[in-house]
Design a protein around this motif. Sequence first.
Motif, mmCIF file in Angstrom:
data_model
loop_
_atom_site.group_PDB
_atom_site.id
_atom_site.type_symbol
_atom_site.label_atom_id
_atom_site.label_comp_id
_atom_site.label_asym_id
_atom_site.label_seq_id
_atom_site.Cartn_x
_atom_site.Cartn_y
_atom_site.Cartn_z
ATOM 1 N N GLU A 106 19.283 65.678 57.367
ATOM 2 C CA GLU A 106 18.551 64.441 57.164
ATOM 3 C C GLU A 106 19.181 63.340 57.981
ATOM 4 O O GLU A 106 20.385 63.345 58.215
ATOM 5 C CB GLU A 106 18.614 64.035 55.686
ATOM 6 N N LEU A 107 18.336 62.407 58.369
ATOM 7 C CA LEU A 107 18.814 61.281 59.154
ATOM 8 C C LEU A 107 18.257 60.011 58.544
ATOM 9 O O LEU A 107 17.072 59.954 58.197
ATOM 10 C CB LEU A 107 18.312 61.472 60.582
ATOM 11 N N THR A 108 19.095 59.016 58.383
ATOM 12 C CA THR A 108 18.630 57.727 57.893
ATOM 13 C C THR A 108 19.088 56.662 58.867
ATOM 14 O O THR A 108 20.268 56.567 59.165
ATOM 15 C CB THR A 108 19.210 57.418 56.512
ATOM 16 N N LEU A 109 18.110 55.918 59.392
ATOM 17 C CA LEU A 109 18.432 54.799 60.280
ATOM 18 C C LEU A 109 17.843 53.565 59.617
ATOM 19 O O LEU A 109 16.645 53.332 59.688
ATOM 20 C CB LEU A 109 17.823 55.037 61.662
ATOM 21 N N ASP A 110 18.689 52.783 58.945
ATOM 22 C CA ASP A 110 18.223 51.676 58.115
ATOM 23 C C ASP A 110 17.105 52.156 57.190
ATOM 24 O O ASP A 110 17.345 52.974 56.331
ATOM 25 C CB ASP A 110 17.795 50.491 58.984
ATOM 26 N N ASP A 111 15.864 51.696 57.450
ATOM 27 C CA ASP A 111 14.771 52.023 56.532
ATOM 28 C C ASP A 111 14.036 53.306 56.916
ATOM 29 O O ASP A 111 13.083 53.697 56.259
ATOM 30 C CB ASP A 111 13.771 50.860 56.513
ATOM 31 N N LEU A 112 14.462 53.951 57.997
ATOM 32 C CA LEU A 112 13.751 55.150 58.465
ATOM 33 C C LEU A 112 14.456 56.418 57.995
ATOM 34 O O LEU A 112 15.605 56.659 58.338
ATOM 35 C CB LEU A 112 13.686 55.121 60.008
ATOM 36 N N HIS A 113 13.777 57.193 57.150
ATOM 37 C CA HIS A 113 14.346 58.459 56.694
ATOM 38 C C HIS A 113 13.596 59.584 57.369
ATOM 39 O O HIS A 113 12.378 59.622 57.321
ATOM 40 C CB HIS A 113 14.185 58.610 55.171
ATOM 41 N N VAL A 114 14.331 60.484 57.997
ATOM 42 C CA VAL A 114 13.684 61.589 58.702
ATOM 43 C C VAL A 114 14.332 62.903 58.311
ATOM 44 O O VAL A 114 15.555 63.014 58.282
ATOM 45 C CB VAL A 114 13.784 61.404 60.229
ATOM 46 N N ASP A 115 13.501 63.878 58.029
ATOM 47 C CA ASP A 115 13.972 65.246 57.851
ATOM 48 C C ASP A 115 14.014 65.864 59.248
ATOM 49 O O ASP A 115 12.981 66.044 59.882
ATOM 50 C CB ASP A 115 12.976 65.979 56.939
ATOM 51 N N LEU A 116 15.205 66.167 59.732
ATOM 52 C CA LEU A 116 15.341 66.569 61.144
ATOM 53 C C LEU A 116 14.566 67.828 61.490
ATOM 54 O O LEU A 116 14.092 67.998 62.596
ATOM 55 C CB LEU A 116 16.819 66.775 61.496
#
Lengths: 270, 251
Positions: B57-67
């Motif tokens: 998983e990746l979180t960039l501030d408000d962006l959550h992404v399942d890689l």
Amino acid sequence: MAFHLDYFLASLVSGLAYLPRTLLLVSLPLALGLLGGLVLAAFRVYRVPVLGRLTALGVSIYQGVPIVVALVIYNLLFMSLFNDVAAFFGVATTVAEVDIIWVGIFALALQEVTLMEESFRGAFYSVPAGQREAALACGLTELQALRRIIVPQLVPVAVPMLMNHVVGNIKNSSVVIAIGVAEVLTGASIPAARTYSFLESYVAAGLIYWALATAAEQLIGQWEIRPEARQSSWFWQVCARVRRRRTVTVAQQEKRGQVHAELEAYQKIL
Amino acid sequence: MLSLKHIRKSFDREEVLRDVSLQVRHGEVVSILGPSGSGKTTLLRCLDFLERADGGELTLDDLHVDLAHAKRRDVLAMRRRTAFVFQNYNLFANKTARENVMEGLVTARGVSPDEARKKAEEALAWVGLLDKAGEYPSRLSGGQQQRIGIARAVVLDPEVIFLDEPTSALDPELVGEVLNVIREVARRGIAMIIVTHEMAFAREVSHHVVFMEGGRVIEEGPPEQIFSQPREERTRTFLKRYLTDSNMYYI
């Protein structure tokens, strides 16, 4: 055997009268081939599901069939099926009313598409993968990367191969004589039917094809020149001049518009 | 700000990343060290979706992404908030230095060409290459190309820049100019993850150093600690070998 210059000239004139048809037989398949070849090559390079495999299969089949054989097959299918198909779609045209040149264009276009697909595919692989990755990392979509970064780089690589195809296609266009399409070769031999000056006719036809092929070669060769070296080519100098004139006209128009607006404002004050 | 959790990636059966987690704070410079084949580069490439991770998983501030399962929209969003600097620069060969820097602005961000040109020229001036704005990459030295690569990344105003061995392809005398530019980026307060073999530089510029081996994070911490008192034996051997090796080069 005597070579009659006057018969030769008559053949030349008669052949040239059919030049527009040969140009159509060359240019339309060329355009379709460039577009279709590029798209199909992209299908294969990007391993698009189904379409990529289908392209590979189609190309391999088509490359194994001589153009004359394909041409005659299409012609037979066209002759026997056209009326039924037209009737099915409610079109009132019959097979006798359709110019058979379209069958020739169809066969040549398919041939071009498969040849160009192979060339473009090779050119695709010549562009380093890093170019696409850099474009994607800059936020471009796959299509934007393709259009703005990859295709502009593969064109100079593909040009020498495409040049062969274009010249080949100019010469190949004469095979449509096999299904009775009239073009330069047919045109040039019309006088021979009366005078038996076949040698003169064929030499005339050959001369026309040669001139056409050379002109095409010269023109396409211009794309082989990399952007940084184009200043020294007459073709690109002319292109640049045309472009400059266009931008100047735009600037002039803007200026004119500005002057016009100022004038109106001035008149209002008055 | 940027947090990575449990990133996994295999090539065929070869496990390249085994459960890597990492945190990057705002404006923080994180260096990743490790022997070749340790998965450093693959990690960076997974973050920008140049490789597709198998999990994580990746979180960039408000962006959550399942890689592993990110949709096209998330991939694009992630790419448009980050930037990448490549080992072999990867400048667009068909575009001039200026156009290289403008490309992302105009095509991806929809900035008007005039404004993009202005920003690009500012960025080029900032890396000291405004006089090369009209040149094609093939006419520039490796160091110049990489500085333009950094300008191309910085001009997009990214939240974090990934740098994949930015100086490994350079002649030794060109490394300095590129490192100087990276120092400037750090001074601007842009967060960076740098995969590098420049130990002295990593020690000087990073806030946080990560040592990777065999697809795992072996040890991480502030640079003073990793370089002076590494806790793990493997870190110690790596650094020792590396430092003696590089000393030998310069003798």
